[in-house]
Design an enzyme around this catalytic site. Structure first.
Site, short mmCIF file in Angstrom:
data_model
loop_
_atom_site.label_atom_id
_atom_site.label_comp_id
_atom_site.label_asym_id
_atom_site.label_seq_id
_atom_site.Cartn_x
_atom_site.Cartn_y
_atom_site.Cartn_z
N LYS A 8 0.85 -1.19 0.00
CA LYS A 8 0.00 0.00 0.00
C LYS A 8 0.88 1.23 0.00
CE LYS A 8 0.87 1.26 4.46
NZ LYS A 8 1.64 2.49 4.83
N ASP A 139 -2.30 -1.21 10.78
CA ASP A 139 -2.77 -1.13 9.39
C ASP A 139 -3.15 -2.49 8.81
OD1 ASP A 139 -0.21 -2.09 9.29
OD2 ASP A 139 0.48 -0.76 7.69
#
Length: 279
Positions: A8, A139
């Site tokens: 990401k 995350d």
């Protein structure tokens, strides 16, 4: 069964408050990118002499430390507390650089949860898988669906973001990760929490041409002071025609978004890990 945990990037990252538990509240937009590891799971023969239930082998990029402390094993053990899961062999091929702000370890953990759920028909559901994943890292929950998301809290509170997908379709992404490893703990040391003038969720709805002046990563100021070569990479990406460039997460990867394929990037950063793709 095999799956491909993705990396990401962060579109903006603002540290907005210090929490009573010692952590920080943040605001960021997580955006998945097609840079992947590979994770394979096979059943372990009942007669195989293993002292552990998740026998993990890691190839590709070197990862220091005990493999049983890897988040892939921790994900297995977390689910095994609540579900009857057979012993397995797991093979993790690492391609996503570590300590790069790309979420590689978190992605491996979340994709392991997804893989176990599918392989052994646990029927956990995305919301519950996100709750499990959040126990492994701030995350990790994002990678359960790996869809563009506005994240708050420590990064585990997620809300859909539909506009960045349309903003980034057709653009080129270049990620440059030099031979520098940034500790997340060190990156937080000199952070002074504050709310930005405009939330990153709102900025990414705007044309990319407006991002350079408005979309910020609060870690850049402190990290660039220690690692000025990262600031040099960001300037170089702009010099190569990037519409927007930023450090991802707490570093040390710098990414740039381009209208056209940045063909000189690999030559320019020949001593770094470079990944270029069309989104």
């Amino acid at each position: 069964m095999i799956t491909f945990p993705c990396a990401k990037i962060n579109l903006g990252l603002n540290i907005v408050a210090k929490r009573e538990d010692g952590f920080h509240d943040l605001e960021t937009v997580f955006y998945p990118v097609p840079l992947t590891d590979a994770l394979e799971v096979k059943l372990m023969d009942e007669h195989f002499p293993s002292e552990v239930a998740c026998d993990l082998k890691i190839t590709g990029n070197t990862i220091d430390g005990d493999e049983q402390q890897n988040l892939v094993c921790k994900a297995y053990n977390l689910l095994a507390r609540d579900f009857s899961i057979p012993r397995i062999h797991a093979h993790l091929y690492k391609r996503i650089p570590s300590q790069a702000g790309l979420g590689g370890g978190s992605s491996d953990a979340a994709f392991m949860i997804r893989l176990l759920d599918e392989r052994f028909r646990l029927n956990i559901g995305n919301a519950e898988m996100e709750r499990y994943a959040a126990q492994l890292g701030a995350d990790c929950a994002f990678f359960i669906t790996a869809e563009p998301s506005f994240a708050t809290g420590k990064g585990e509170i997620l809300a859909p973001v539909d506009t960045p997908q349309h903003n980034l379709n057709g653009y080129y992404l270049a990620i440059v990760k030099p031979q520098v490893a940034v500790s997340t703990a060190d990156a937080f040391k000199n952070i002074a929490p504050k709310r930005p003038l405009k939330c990153c969720r709102d900025i990414v709805r705007q044309p990319i041409g407006t991002w350079k002046e408005q979309l910020t990563n609060d870690f850049e100021q402190t990290v660039f002071a220690v690692y000025p070569q990262l600031a040099d990479i960001k300037r170089s990406l702009y010099a190569q025609g990037a519409l927007y460039a930023q450090m991802s997460g707490s570093g040390s990867s710098i990414f740039g978004l381009f209208n056209q394929a940045p063909n000189e990037i690999e030559k320019l950063f020949s001593d770094a890990f470079v990944f270029v793709t069309k989104l």
